[in-house]
Design a protein around this motif. Structure first.
Motif, PDB file in Angstrom:
ATOM      1  N   SER A  67       0.829  -1.202   0.000  1.00  0.00           N
ATOM      2  CA  SER A  67       0.000   0.000   0.000  1.00  0.00           C
ATOM      3  C   SER A  67       0.867   1.257   0.000  1.00  0.00           C
ATOM      4  N   TYR A  68       1.944   1.230   0.767  1.00  0.00           N
ATOM      5  CA  TYR A  68       2.881   2.359   0.790  1.00  0.00           C
ATOM      6  C   TYR A  68       3.497   2.575  -0.588  1.00  0.00           C
ATOM      7  N   TYR A  69       3.956   1.504  -1.201  1.00  0.00           N
ATOM      8  CA  TYR A  69       4.570   1.619  -2.528  1.00  0.00           C
ATOM      9  C   TYR A  69       3.578   2.197  -3.530  1.00  0.00           C
ATOM     10  N   ASP A  70       2.353   1.699  -3.496  1.00  0.00           N
ATOM     11  CA  ASP A  70       1.335   2.178  -4.432  1.00  0.00           C
ATOM     12  C   ASP A  70       1.022   3.656  -4.212  1.00  0.00           C
ATOM     13  N   ALA A  71       1.013   4.102  -2.964  1.00  0.00           N
ATOM     14  CA  ALA A  71       0.647   5.484  -2.656  1.00  0.00           C
ATOM     15  C   ALA A  71       1.773   6.470  -2.928  1.00  0.00           C
ATOM     16  N   TYR A  72       3.026   6.064  -2.725  1.00  0.00           N
ATOM     17  CA  TYR A  72       4.124   7.021  -2.785  1.00  0.00           C
ATOM     18  C   TYR A  72       5.148   6.792  -3.895  1.00  0.00           C
ATOM     19  N   HIS A  73       5.217   5.611  -4.464  1.00  0.00           N
ATOM     20  CA  HIS A  73       6.278   5.343  -5.435  1.00  0.00           C
ATOM     21  C   HIS A  73       5.812   4.798  -6.779  1.00  0.00           C
ATOM     22  N   ALA A  74       4.589   4.328  -6.876  1.00  0.00           N
ATOM     23  CA  ALA A  74       4.111   3.750  -8.138  1.00  0.00           C
ATOM     24  C   ALA A  74       3.887   4.849  -9.162  1.00  0.00           C
ATOM     25  N   ARG A  75       4.296   4.600 -10.366  1.00  0.00           N
ATOM     26  CA  ARG A  75       4.138   5.568 -11.456  1.00  0.00           C
ATOM     27  C   ARG A  75       3.437   4.914 -12.634  1.00  0.00           C
ATOM     28  N   HIS A  76       2.375   4.171 -12.352  1.00  0.00           N
ATOM     29  CA  HIS A  76       1.653   3.468 -13.413  1.00  0.00           C
ATOM     30  C   HIS A  76       1.022   4.441 -14.398  1.00  0.00           C
ATOM     31  N   ASP A  77       0.465   5.538 -13.904  1.00  0.00           N
ATOM     32  CA  ASP A  77      -0.182   6.510 -14.784  1.00  0.00           C
ATOM     33  C   ASP A  77       0.826   7.174 -15.708  1.00  0.00           C
ATOM     34  N   ALA A  78       2.010   7.482 -15.183  1.00  0.00           N
ATOM     35  CA  ALA A  78       3.038   8.119 -16.002  1.00  0.00           C
ATOM     36  C   ALA A  78       3.505   7.169 -17.100  1.00  0.00           C
ATOM     37  N   ALA A  79       3.659   5.903 -16.774  1.00  0.00           N
ATOM     38  CA  ALA A  79       4.088   4.922 -17.770  1.00  0.00           C
ATOM     39  C   ALA A  79       3.014   4.761 -18.852  1.00  0.00           C
ATOM     40  N   ALA A  80       1.762   4.724 -18.445  1.00  0.00           N
ATOM     41  CA  ALA A  80       0.669   4.609 -19.415  1.00  0.00           C
ATOM     42  C   ALA A  80       0.606   5.851 -20.304  1.00  0.00           C
ATOM     43  N   ALA A  81       0.830   7.025 -19.724  1.00  0.00           N
ATOM     44  CA  ALA A  81       0.816   8.263 -20.513  1.00  0.00           C
ATOM     45  C   ALA A  81       1.954   8.267 -21.541  1.00  0.00           C
ATOM     46  N   ARG A  82       3.137   7.814 -21.153  1.00  0.00           N
ATOM     47  CA  ARG A  82       4.273   7.742 -22.093  1.00  0.00           C
ATOM     48  C   ARG A  82       3.972   6.769 -23.221  1.00  0.00           C
ATOM     49  N   GLU A  83       3.414   5.635 -22.889  1.00  0.00           N
ATOM     50  CA  GLU A  83       3.083   4.643 -23.912  1.00  0.00           C
ATOM     51  C   GLU A  83       2.019   5.180 -24.863  1.00  0.00           C
ATOM     52  N   TYR A  84       1.042   5.886 -24.335  1.00  0.00           N
ATOM     53  CA  TYR A  84      -0.004   6.489 -25.166  1.00  0.00           C
ATOM     54  C   TYR A  84       0.598   7.517 -26.120  1.00  0.00           C
ATOM     55  N   GLU A  85       1.468   8.360 -25.609  1.00  0.00           N
ATOM     56  CA  GLU A  85       2.143   9.363 -26.459  1.00  0.00           C
ATOM     57  C   GLU A  85       2.968   8.694 -27.556  1.00  0.00           C
ATOM     58  N   LYS A  86       3.648   7.616 -27.195  1.00  0.00           N
ATOM     59  CA  LYS A  86       4.466   6.888 -28.170  1.00  0.00           C
ATOM     60  C   LYS A  86       3.588   6.301 -29.270  1.00  0.00           C
ATOM     61  N   LEU A  87       2.463   5.707 -28.912  1.00  0.00           N
ATOM     62  CA  LEU A  87       1.554   5.136 -29.908  1.00  0.00           C
ATOM     63  C   LEU A  87       0.925   6.228 -30.775  1.00  0.00           C
ATOM     64  N   THR A  88       0.613   7.372 -30.166  1.00  0.00           N
ATOM     65  CA  THR A  88       0.042   8.481 -30.917  1.00  0.00           C
ATOM     66  C   THR A  88       1.037   9.011 -31.941  1.00  0.00           C
ATOM     67  N   ARG A  89       2.296   9.184 -31.549  1.00  0.00           N
ATOM     68  CA  ARG A  89       3.328   9.643 -32.490  1.00  0.00           C
ATOM     69  C   ARG A  89       3.530   8.644 -33.615  1.00  0.00           C
ATOM     70  N   LYS A  90       3.524   7.372 -33.277  1.00  0.00           N
ATOM     71  CA  LYS A  90       3.708   6.328 -34.291  1.00  0.00           C
ATOM     72  C   LYS A  90       2.547   6.322 -35.283  1.00  0.00           C
ATOM     73  N   LYS A  91       1.340   6.516 -34.795  1.00  0.00           N
ATOM     74  CA  LYS A  91       0.160   6.531 -35.662  1.00  0.00           C
ATOM     75  C   LYS A  91       0.178   7.741 -36.585  1.00  0.00           C
ATOM     76  N   ASN A  92       0.607   8.884 -36.080  1.00  0.00           N
ATOM     77  CA  ASN A  92       0.611  10.126 -36.865  1.00  0.00           C
ATOM     78  C   ASN A  92       1.777  10.210 -37.835  1.00  0.00           C
ATOM     79  N   SER A  93       2.799   9.423 -37.688  1.00  0.00           N
ATOM     80  CA  SER A  93       3.950   9.518 -38.609  1.00  0.00           C
ATOM     81  C   SER A  93       3.839   8.552 -39.763  1.00  0.00           C
TER      82      SER A  93
END
Length: 93
Positions: A67-93
């Motif tokens: 629970s501590y790790y999830d609250a203070y150190h997990a960066r799942h949203d940031a990783a998902a946002a980076r992957e989304y940006e990468k897929l968006t750039r790939k689709k647009n190029s």
């Protein structure tokens, strides 16, 4: 973009508050269990082995660590946002 960041911060804040409540519950319940064991074991002189509250403390402590790790150190949203940006750039190029 600003509204999306607010949602993310709100989600993180909720996780941190939930963690703090989890810690409070952990401390109160474990203090009660250890006190119960201590006062009950004073009447039993043939005690040997690991005290039974240790199992609760260790098991719940492990869940608390996750629970501590999830609250203070997990960066799942940031990783998902980076992957989304990468897929968006790939689709647009």
């Amino acid at each position: 973009m600003e509204a999306e960041r607010d949602k993310t911060l709100w989600k993180i804040a909720k996780k941190r508050v939930a963690f703090k409540r989890h810690v409070s519950s952990y401390l109160v319940v474990n203090a009660f269990l250890w006190a119960l064991w201590y006062f009950n074991s004073t009447y039993q002189s043939h005690y040997s082995g690991l005290p039974w509250p240790a199992w609760v403390t260790l098991g719940w402590g492990t869940a608390l660590a996750f629970s501590y790790y999830d609250a203070y150190h997990a960066r799942h949203d940031a990783a998902a946002a980076r992957e989304y940006e990468k897929l968006t750039r790939k689709k647009n190029s």
